[in-house]
Design an enzyme around this catalytic site. Sequence first.
Site, PDB file in Angstrom:
ATOM      1  N   HIS A   1     114.717 106.478 -41.363  1.00  0.00           N
ATOM      2  CA  HIS A   1     113.892 105.899 -42.547  1.00  0.00           C
ATOM      3  C   HIS A   1     112.715 105.243 -41.981  1.00  0.00           C
ATOM      4  O   HIS A   1     112.507 104.818 -40.663  1.00  0.00           O
ATOM      5  CB  HIS A   1     114.657 104.729 -43.084  1.00  0.00           C
ATOM      6  CG  HIS A   1     115.634 105.028 -44.140  1.00  0.00           C
ATOM      7  ND1 HIS A   1     116.613 104.528 -44.544  1.00  0.00           N
ATOM      8  CD2 HIS A   1     115.625 106.170 -44.852  1.00  0.00           C
ATOM      9  CE1 HIS A   1     117.219 105.009 -45.554  1.00  0.00           C
ATOM     10  NE2 HIS A   1     116.717 106.189 -45.821  1.00  0.00           N
TER      11      HIS A   1
ATOM     12  N   ASP B   1     121.783  93.201 -40.422  1.00  0.00           N
ATOM     13  CA  ASP B   1     120.970  93.530 -41.598  1.00  0.00           C
ATOM     14  C   ASP B   1     121.006  92.439 -42.678  1.00  0.00           C
ATOM     15  O   ASP B   1     121.953  92.218 -43.111  1.00  0.00           O
ATOM     16  CB  ASP B   1     121.311  94.760 -41.965  1.00  0.00           C
ATOM     17  CG  ASP B   1     120.539  95.341 -43.152  1.00  0.00           C
ATOM     18  OD1 ASP B   1     119.492  94.933 -43.670  1.00  0.00           O
ATOM     19  OD2 ASP B   1     121.108  96.496 -43.708  1.00  0.00           O
TER      20      ASP B   1
ATOM     21  N   SER C   1     115.832 111.708 -48.038  1.00  0.00           N
ATOM     22  CA  SER C   1     116.933 111.556 -46.758  1.00  0.00           C
ATOM     23  C   SER C   1     118.212 111.368 -47.181  1.00  0.00           C
ATOM     24  O   SER C   1     119.002 111.299 -46.403  1.00  0.00           O
ATOM     25  CB  SER C   1     116.130 110.539 -45.722  1.00  0.00           C
ATOM     26  OG  SER C   1     116.003 109.233 -46.539  1.00  0.00           O
ATOM     27  N   ASN C   2     118.240 111.037 -48.488  1.00  0.00           N
ATOM     28  CA  ASN C   2     119.872 110.600 -49.145  1.00  0.00           C
ATOM     29  C   ASN C   2     120.521 111.920 -49.099  1.00  0.00           C
ATOM     30  O   ASN C   2     121.090 112.636 -50.226  1.00  0.00           O
ATOM     31  CB  ASN C   2     119.813 109.977 -50.451  1.00  0.00           C
ATOM     32  CG  ASN C   2     120.869 109.157 -50.664  1.00  0.00           C
ATOM     33  OD1 ASN C   2     122.028 109.444 -50.089  1.00  0.00           O
ATOM     34  ND2 ASN C   2     120.699 108.162 -51.548  1.00  0.00           N
TER      35      ASN C   2
ATOM     36  N   VAL D   1     123.351 103.446 -55.630  1.00  0.00           N
ATOM     37  CA  VAL D   1     124.105 102.251 -54.987  1.00  0.00           C
ATOM     38  C   VAL D   1     122.940 101.910 -53.785  1.00  0.00           C
ATOM     39  O   VAL D   1     122.794 103.208 -53.182  1.00  0.00           O
ATOM     40  CB  VAL D   1     125.604 102.634 -54.550  1.00  0.00           C
ATOM     41  CG1 VAL D   1     125.724 103.911 -53.946  1.00  0.00           C
ATOM     42  CG2 VAL D   1     126.055 101.511 -53.610  1.00  0.00           C
TER      43      VAL D   1
ATOM     44  N   HIS E   1     122.479  99.035 -48.294  1.00  0.00           N
ATOM     45  CA  HIS E   1     122.457  97.892 -47.364  1.00  0.00           C
ATOM     46  C   HIS E   1     123.844  96.860 -47.881  1.00  0.00           C
ATOM     47  O   HIS E   1     123.789  96.748 -49.034  1.00  0.00           O
ATOM     48  CB  HIS E   1     121.159  96.883 -47.680  1.00  0.00           C
ATOM     49  CG  HIS E   1     120.031  97.789 -46.983  1.00  0.00           C
ATOM     50  ND1 HIS E   1     119.676  97.689 -45.579  1.00  0.00           N
ATOM     51  CD2 HIS E   1     119.293  98.492 -47.663  1.00  0.00           C
ATOM     52  CE1 HIS E   1     118.592  98.666 -45.267  1.00  0.00           C
ATOM     53  NE2 HIS E   1     118.288  98.938 -46.675  1.00  0.00           N
TER      54      HIS E   1
ATOM     55  N   HIS F   1     115.986  92.095 -40.266  1.00  0.00           N
ATOM     56  CA  HIS F   1     115.642  92.813 -41.216  1.00  0.00           C
ATOM     57  C   HIS F   1     115.730  91.949 -42.442  1.00  0.00           C
ATOM     58  O   HIS F   1     116.532  92.054 -43.416  1.00  0.00           O
ATOM     59  CB  HIS F   1     116.613  93.962 -41.571  1.00  0.00           C
ATOM     60  CG  HIS F   1     116.872  94.786 -40.192  1.00  0.00           C
ATOM     61  ND1 HIS F   1     117.799  96.010 -40.306  1.00  0.00           N
ATOM     62  CD2 HIS F   1     116.070  94.996 -39.187  1.00  0.00           C
ATOM     63  CE1 HIS F   1     117.501  96.506 -39.055  1.00  0.00           C
ATOM     64  NE2 HIS F   1     116.561  95.800 -38.446  1.00  0.00           N
TER      65      HIS F   1
END
EC number: 3.1.-.-
Lengths: 549, 549
Positions: free
Chosen positions: A69, A189, A227-228, A359, A362, A384
């Site tokens: 990402h 995270d 990118s998913n 969804v 994270h 993060h």
Amino acid sequence: MLKLIPLGGLGEIGLNMMVVEYGDTIFIVDAGLMFPEAYMLGVDYVIPDMDYLRQNRGRVSGVVLTHAHEDHIGALPYLLREINVPVFGTPFTLGIVRHKLEEHELLSTAALHEVLPREHLKIGPFEIEFIRVNHSIVDGVGLAIRTPVGMLVHTGDFKMSHTTMEGMLTDVNRFAQCGEEGVLVLLSDSTNVEKEGHTASSHEIGAELARIIQAARGRIIVALFASNIARIQQIINITARLGRKIVFNGRSIEVSVSIARQLGYLSIPEGMEIDIDDLSRYPDDEIIMVTTGSQGEPMSALARMSAGTHKQIKIHDQDTVILSSKFIPGNEKAIGNIINNLYRHGANVVYEKISNIHVSGHAFREELKMMLNLTKPKFFMPVHGEYRHLVLHCRLAGEVGIPEEHQILAQDGQIIELDDNGFQIRDSICAGRVLIDGKGVGDVGRSVLKERRLLSEEGLVVVNMAFDEETGIVVYGPDIVSRGFVFETETGYLLQDAQCVVLEIVEDITPDVPNRVERMRQRIQSALRQYFFFTIGRRPVILPFLVEI
Amino acid sequence: MLKLIPLGGLGEIGLNMMVVEYGDTIFIVDAGLMFPEAYMLGVDYVIPDMDYLRQNRGRVSGVVLTHAHEDHIGALPYLLREINVPVFGTPFTLGIVRHKLEEHELLSTAALHEVLPREHLKIGPFEIEFIRVNHSIVDGVGLAIRTPVGMLVHTGDFKMSHTTMEGMLTDVNRFAQCGEEGVLVLLSDSTNVEKEGHTASSHEIGAELARIIQAARGRIIVALFASNIARIQQIINITARLGRKIVFNGRSIEVSVSIARQLGYLSIPEGMEIDIDDLSRYPDDEIIMVTTGSQGEPMSALARMSAGTHKQIKIHDQDTVILSSKFIPGNEKAIGNIINNLYRHGANVVYEKISNIHVSGHAFREELKMMLNLTKPKFFMPVHGEYRHLVLHCRLAGEVGIPEEHQILAQDGQIIELDDNGFQIRDSICAGRVLIDGKGVGDVGRSVLKERRLLSEEGLVVVNMAFDEETGIVVYGPDIVSRGFVFETETGYLLQDAQCVVLEIVEDITPDVPNRVERMRQRIQSALRQYFFFTIGRRPVILPFLVEI
């Protein structure tokens, strides 16, 4: 002592970059960018201040990337341009990095090293293991870093969710083994620490997507993050079941799909994919299109469709448009406008707020607690997040049993020194943010942004005049021109009256007054400021050019 | 035929203003403003285009206000300044209106008429009844409007929630009686049509607030919307139970509390309220402060506290700050920054995302269906929403049994003609938006905004030169100055090189070339544009001033 120096990501969402240092060796976890905040007018993006690395350039031995990402790899070209160190990452991460470095003309000199999950690499005194994590991109990893003072576990961006593509689940067993071995410090995270419970199952999301797509009678257009890959595979599977054809449209999605395919992360049945230019050969109800623009980006394929300016796609009724992604705060208005326009063209639109089709990538609170209990760290340091996320994550760790004196609430630029006996947070290094505007790196600062803000709010008035150097007589002007101030045909009298204001000042200051031009300039500026504020309640930037010839 | 002409609110959230017309009589429901969208640089607020009213000024007989939120009364001063018609509203609504008109120096000429719920008023052929609705402000009403062709019910902003201050519940019985009598058309609030279920009970919110406040050991600061009198009363009640003192801080909250108190809508026990200047006389754990700034407004009391610049309040640990309000999209970043800074000062912060301390004032889907079933209208017209909300609300009405051909999906500026036999949507009147910037009403339009945007993104470069009119020789310049473009000490060479670019052009165009100055101006503009884009990737606004003397 082990040193940790966050250069970004501990005080904001995005901009993730962490320096890990022991003795003579430095390596870096991630090199991310951040998209500009509203007040950063004209800025393209923001990267961390890398001055510390510049000063210690000889000791920097590598960059380890957790996933592909932008908020983890976007600053990499700026780093490598200055300090060309080896880069370590999983295959998909390096695939995206390769593409990015090519655009920056840095690929030929870069040293990229592929590492797989459960593989180890050595950088100086560090032994670094990649541990698979589930995130909204394929091939994400967390890190187990064995150091001379103990093990550091860095989660990267992760969630626990137990259904995803084959082989992409979070490797909870390996985190558990680390916990058994003994973890000195966990860096985890914090993005979703405000969210109770756990992330929804992507299996459910897939079922909902299938239901919507199956019910649609016409063409289907799905917008999502390029990118998913797991979500894209779900859509391919649904497309296969229904016997439709699939079209990928939008540059970033084409890049991402092509890399994932080459690596075998995406499987598209033979003959299913068609080119956008062949669309007209198929009836609408045989088509599923996957595209970009789910954040309302103004030049994206979806934005052009909604505006009616997409070359190949005209939206009409019977079309179903699905936005399978989050409304990122700040983008809500833009996304909303696109949805409104799609409805105006007659399409049916399905989006997160009214349907269960996205969804987060994270972990929510229950998952964060699970990570804490798997790794059982002695010390805990949230990463993060904005400051409030870090505070809340520390409190959460407290609930799981990490005592307050073992919680490391650090911020960008602080130096955390740590060993088995304890930690201390030392004085800060300079860790600001560097703004990128066009080709300029860091030349747009506070004063330039302030000028842009002033110009943007009330526009600009320029006064031009020339005087004879010897006699002081006006030989040109006053010529008054505005930009972004008022619509001149309607309020032209304003600028004419302003001319009179200027002429009065000129008459008032006789040619024998010392520093005459400078005094006129100041008086004109303050008189016009008052005049415009009084007449129209605005404070434009006023630029008087008075020259002596 | 009855005519309905939405001037605002059907295509956006905010800007609510509806013209109701029969024969020779026009009246208006609400006159609201909207806060500017991000691209409206420098604009203070937006009001509806009232040109239709100006053209029909003789027939306009009154304005009926449903409640005192800015998106329903904010444009009233601009209306009354042009067309001074009688204004009808409930006591609290008129209390706020009075204060607003005073600020605009319009109070002395305004004709304000108080109407209570279940009371009727007559405007020409219309008989208008006020019906109490529950909303996030006291004294909100919907309208039952009896017209020669049948009854129109307008919900205003409402929710059904069954717990609130005494006497402030939605008068479901009266809406039911309207339904029994026969409703021709229902106009209903679409704001929350994307939300499943029903709004939370404000009783629960009160219990949660009490729990948080009771648990706090130090000072408590609650930020909320100034007009949310019911929430303020809840806090007063909690304060009374705990024996604390209460302080109101922030201009809008002081105004709102004072009006509500005068009208008996707010009851504060004797001796409970103290002045902010007396704060130092009480220990922290005896204080509850109610303040503004829950939307992150930069000059608000809460913003100043979080920045450490509030005169009387310095935030420290043991303070508990509660933001009892929604994060309105667009304000999320600003609110987030305030929360981060409050945490940095050591306060505990409680906000919507992590605690159940706010409830919306607008009906969710189950409540919207209830309103449809209470009033059983023949026709249905959604109001108060962006286009997608109106579409979704029509669909919802379809689920409740309103057939598609009885759903009126209208937009701002359209003329809806209606009687018992049916409706038609006729050609539009001009219903744009008018931008208010300072004292200017409508003089900032598309072209000015575009100039502001260009200036804001890359700044400005001004080139100044003077030529001898006869010989064509340069007598001054080129002088090149920038604003908001680059930080000049770091990249000063850019502007020096730009001087060379200009001089080359000047040399190139000999004095005998016709239209020499105009040609130079054009060449300089395009050459500098290219030069700056090539060297630094930016496109500043370029203003060349070339004068002949």
